[in-house]
Design a protein around this motif. Sequence first.
Motif, PDB file in Angstrom:
ATOM      1  N   TYR A  31      -2.856   2.447  -6.554  1.00  0.00           N
ATOM      2  CA  TYR A  31      -4.047   1.588  -6.624  1.00  0.00           C
ATOM      3  C   TYR A  31      -4.836   1.627  -5.308  1.00  0.00           C
ATOM      4  N   MET A  32      -4.120   1.665  -4.171  1.00  0.00           N
ATOM      5  CA  MET A  32      -4.802   1.722  -2.872  1.00  0.00           C
ATOM      6  C   MET A  32      -5.687   2.971  -2.785  1.00  0.00           C
ATOM      7  N   ARG A  33      -5.177   4.097  -3.309  1.00  0.00           N
ATOM      8  CA  ARG A  33      -5.955   5.356  -3.254  1.00  0.00           C
ATOM      9  C   ARG A  33      -7.132   5.316  -4.221  1.00  0.00           C
ATOM     10  N   VAL A  34      -6.880   4.868  -5.453  1.00  0.00           N
ATOM     11  CA  VAL A  34      -7.940   4.851  -6.472  1.00  0.00           C
ATOM     12  C   VAL A  34      -9.042   3.868  -6.051  1.00  0.00           C
ATOM     13  N   SER A  35      -8.653   2.665  -5.598  1.00  0.00           N
ATOM     14  CA  SER A  35      -9.663   1.679  -5.209  1.00  0.00           C
ATOM     15  C   SER A  35     -10.437   2.163  -3.980  1.00  0.00           C
ATOM     16  N   ALA A  36      -9.763   2.891  -3.057  1.00  0.00           N
ATOM     17  CA  ALA A  36     -10.455   3.395  -1.865  1.00  0.00           C
ATOM     18  C   ALA A  36     -11.547   4.384  -2.263  1.00  0.00           C
ATOM     19  N   VAL A  37     -11.245   5.287  -3.206  1.00  0.00           N
ATOM     20  CA  VAL A  37     -12.238   6.282  -3.628  1.00  0.00           C
ATOM     21  C   VAL A  37     -13.415   5.578  -4.326  1.00  0.00           C
ATOM     22  N   LEU A  38     -13.098   4.630  -5.240  1.00  0.00           N
ATOM     23  CA  LEU A  38     -14.160   3.897  -5.947  1.00  0.00           C
ATOM     24  C   LEU A  38     -15.016   3.115  -4.956  1.00  0.00           C
ATOM     25  N   LEU A  39     -14.347   2.452  -3.991  1.00  0.00           N
ATOM     26  CA  LEU A  39     -15.079   1.651  -3.005  1.00  0.00           C
ATOM     27  C   LEU A  39     -16.024   2.512  -2.185  1.00  0.00           C
ATOM     28  N   LEU A  40     -15.547   3.692  -1.812  1.00  0.00           N
ATOM     29  CA  LEU A  40     -16.373   4.595  -0.999  1.00  0.00           C
ATOM     30  C   LEU A  40     -17.710   4.855  -1.702  1.00  0.00           C
ATOM     31  N   GLY A  41     -17.670   5.212  -3.000  1.00  0.00           N
ATOM     32  CA  GLY A  41     -18.894   5.471  -3.764  1.00  0.00           C
ATOM     33  C   GLY A  41     -19.750   4.221  -3.891  1.00  0.00           C
ATOM     34  N   LEU A  49     -12.760  -4.957  -6.141  1.00  0.00           N
ATOM     35  CA  LEU A  49     -12.026  -3.829  -5.556  1.00  0.00           C
ATOM     36  C   LEU A  49     -11.728  -4.057  -4.076  1.00  0.00           C
ATOM     37  N   ALA A  50     -12.740  -4.540  -3.307  1.00  0.00           N
ATOM     38  CA  ALA A  50     -12.530  -4.733  -1.860  1.00  0.00           C
ATOM     39  C   ALA A  50     -11.501  -5.833  -1.617  1.00  0.00           C
ATOM     40  N   LEU A  51     -11.617  -6.929  -2.392  1.00  0.00           N
ATOM     41  CA  LEU A  51     -10.693  -8.050  -2.196  1.00  0.00           C
ATOM     42  C   LEU A  51      -9.258  -7.646  -2.579  1.00  0.00           C
ATOM     43  N   SER A  52      -9.110  -7.015  -3.751  1.00  0.00           N
ATOM     44  CA  SER A  52      -7.755  -6.663  -4.198  1.00  0.00           C
ATOM     45  C   SER A  52      -7.166  -5.561  -3.309  1.00  0.00           C
ATOM     46  N   HIS A  53      -8.015  -4.604  -2.868  1.00  0.00           N
ATOM     47  CA  HIS A  53      -7.550  -3.540  -1.971  1.00  0.00           C
ATOM     48  C   HIS A  53      -7.077  -4.144  -0.639  1.00  0.00           C
ATOM     49  N   GLY A  54      -7.889  -5.021  -0.073  1.00  0.00           N
ATOM     50  CA  GLY A  54      -7.543  -5.629   1.222  1.00  0.00           C
ATOM     51  C   GLY A  54      -6.291  -6.489   1.125  1.00  0.00           C
ATOM     52  N   LEU A  55      -6.224  -7.322   0.068  1.00  0.00           N
ATOM     53  CA  LEU A  55      -5.067  -8.218  -0.075  1.00  0.00           C
ATOM     54  C   LEU A  55      -3.801  -7.439  -0.411  1.00  0.00           C
ATOM     55  N   ASN A  56      -3.939  -6.393  -1.229  1.00  0.00           N
ATOM     56  CA  ASN A  56      -2.762  -5.579  -1.561  1.00  0.00           C
ATOM     57  C   ASN A  56      -2.282  -4.798  -0.334  1.00  0.00           C
ATOM     58  N   GLY A  57      -3.244  -4.350   0.503  1.00  0.00           N
ATOM     59  CA  GLY A  57      -2.865  -3.687   1.760  1.00  0.00           C
ATOM     60  C   GLY A  57      -2.113  -4.651   2.659  1.00  0.00           C
ATOM     61  N   LEU A  58      -2.589  -5.897   2.712  1.00  0.00           N
ATOM     62  CA  LEU A  58      -1.929  -6.926   3.527  1.00  0.00           C
ATOM     63  C   LEU A  58      -0.533  -7.224   2.970  1.00  0.00           C
ATOM     64  N   ARG A  59      -0.411  -7.221   1.627  1.00  0.00           N
ATOM     65  CA  ARG A  59       0.895  -7.438   0.978  1.00  0.00           C
ATOM     66  C   ARG A  59       1.889  -6.348   1.412  1.00  0.00           C
ATOM     67  N   GLY A  60       1.386  -5.109   1.516  1.00  0.00           N
ATOM     68  CA  GLY A  60       2.250  -4.008   1.966  1.00  0.00           C
ATOM     69  C   GLY A  60       2.729  -4.240   3.395  1.00  0.00           C
ATOM     70  N   ILE A  61       1.820  -4.745   4.248  1.00  0.00           N
ATOM     71  CA  ILE A  61       2.195  -5.021   5.649  1.00  0.00           C
ATOM     72  C   ILE A  61       3.221  -6.162   5.694  1.00  0.00           C
ATOM     73  N   VAL A  62       2.987  -7.202   4.850  1.00  0.00           N
ATOM     74  CA  VAL A  62       3.929  -8.331   4.779  1.00  0.00           C
ATOM     75  C   VAL A  62       5.313  -7.817   4.360  1.00  0.00           C
TER      76      VAL A  62
HETATM   77  C1  HEM Z   1     -14.768   2.343   1.455  1.00  0.00           C
HETATM   78  C2  HEM Z   1     -13.886   1.424   1.729  1.00  0.00           C
HETATM   79  C3  HEM Z   1     -12.398   1.678   2.007  1.00  0.00           C
HETATM   80  C4  HEM Z   1     -11.664   2.834   1.995  1.00  0.00           C
HETATM   81  C5  HEM Z   1     -12.146   4.249   1.727  1.00  0.00           C
HETATM   82  C6  HEM Z   1     -10.289   2.472   2.311  1.00  0.00           C
HETATM   83  C7  HEM Z   1      -9.211   3.353   2.358  1.00  0.00           C
HETATM   84  C8  HEM Z   1      -7.894   2.992   2.488  1.00  0.00           C
HETATM   85  C9  HEM Z   1      -6.728   3.827   2.249  1.00  0.00           C
HETATM   86  C10 HEM Z   1      -6.777   5.294   1.798  1.00  0.00           C
HETATM   87  C11 HEM Z   1      -5.620   3.094   2.500  1.00  0.00           C
HETATM   88  C12 HEM Z   1      -4.149   3.536   2.354  1.00  0.00           C
HETATM   89  C13 HEM Z   1      -3.588   3.900   3.718  1.00  0.00           C
HETATM   90  C14 HEM Z   1      -2.077   4.145   3.624  1.00  0.00           C
HETATM   91  O1  HEM Z   1      -1.388   3.598   2.757  1.00  0.00           O
HETATM   92  O2  HEM Z   1      -1.577   4.908   4.457  1.00  0.00           O
HETATM   93  C15 HEM Z   1      -6.048   1.783   2.898  1.00  0.00           C
HETATM   94  C16 HEM Z   1      -5.209   0.770   3.261  1.00  0.00           C
HETATM   95  C17 HEM Z   1      -5.624  -0.497   3.600  1.00  0.00           C
HETATM   96  N1  HEM Z   1      -6.910  -0.985   3.517  1.00  0.00           N
HETATM   97 FE1  HEM Z   1      -8.540   0.066   3.014  1.00  0.00          FE
HETATM   98  N2  HEM Z   1     -10.214   1.140   2.517  1.00  0.00           N
HETATM   99  C18 HEM Z   1     -11.484   0.607   2.333  1.00  0.00           C
HETATM  100  C19 HEM Z   1     -11.858  -0.720   2.409  1.00  0.00           C
HETATM  101  C20 HEM Z   1     -11.025  -1.732   2.825  1.00  0.00           C
HETATM  102  C21 HEM Z   1     -11.435  -3.115   2.951  1.00  0.00           C
HETATM  103  C22 HEM Z   1     -12.858  -3.643   2.638  1.00  0.00           C
HETATM  104  C23 HEM Z   1     -10.341  -3.803   3.408  1.00  0.00           C
HETATM  105  C24 HEM Z   1     -10.190  -5.256   3.738  1.00  0.00           C
HETATM  106  C25 HEM Z   1     -10.871  -6.201   3.133  1.00  0.00           C
HETATM  107  C26 HEM Z   1      -9.252  -2.845   3.545  1.00  0.00           C
HETATM  108  C27 HEM Z   1      -7.985  -3.160   3.970  1.00  0.00           C
HETATM  109  C28 HEM Z   1      -6.908  -2.302   3.919  1.00  0.00           C
HETATM  110  C29 HEM Z   1      -5.539  -2.678   4.291  1.00  0.00           C
HETATM  111  C30 HEM Z   1      -5.078  -4.052   4.797  1.00  0.00           C
HETATM  112  C31 HEM Z   1      -4.747  -1.548   4.091  1.00  0.00           C
HETATM  113  C32 HEM Z   1      -3.245  -1.401   4.347  1.00  0.00           C
HETATM  114  C33 HEM Z   1      -3.037  -0.839   5.744  1.00  0.00           C
HETATM  115  C34 HEM Z   1      -1.573  -0.523   6.024  1.00  0.00           C
HETATM  116  O3  HEM Z   1      -0.757  -0.402   5.091  1.00  0.00           O
HETATM  117  O4  HEM Z   1      -1.245  -0.362   7.210  1.00  0.00           O
HETATM  118  N3  HEM Z   1      -9.709  -1.602   3.199  1.00  0.00           N
HETATM  119  N4  HEM Z   1      -7.422   1.744   2.886  1.00  0.00           N
END
Ligand code: HEM
Length: 127
Positions: free
Chosen positions: A18-28, A70-83
Amino acid sequence: MQATRVRPNGWEWLSWLYMRVSAVLLLGLVLGHLYIMHVINSTDTIDFAFVAQRFATPFWRVYDLLILVLALSHGLNGLRGIVNDYTRPGGGWRLVWNVGLWTVGLVFTLLGALVLFSFDPSAFARR
Ligand code: HEM
């Protein structure tokens, strides 16, 4: 600290995907947003009438909702991974963080959707 197990097709694998798919969608979506709002238009021309016209059809409301969700769930799910990296599986702190992250996600998704879909320019014109 014990690492979180990632099984193919399991919850953590889906979360990783989901982190990869949402990142690609967010980029566009975000590049499109930047181009329309800050390149071909500017903050000088963006006013109430601009927003009212933009939200006259559901397209931009759905577009903006997608960015929010997408931005909210991506950010919060990323934070969940760090937690997960800093808390014990099944422990109290992990539960507290998960409840907090889900609460923030649900509240702000609902608030954002409410603002986007209850916006009615004619309600202001009648004042
Ligand atoms: C175009 C927008 C974005 C792109 C292309 C992007 C891309 C990515 C990718 C590819 C990862 C996975 C990295 C990994 O697992 O090694 C990631 C992780 C993450 N992203 Fe994003 N992201 C975007 C926007 C955001 C936004 C808006 C937020 C916060 C609101 C965010 C917060 C995070 C967090 C917290 C992680 C986890 C970092 C970690 O595991 O150390 N991202 N992002």
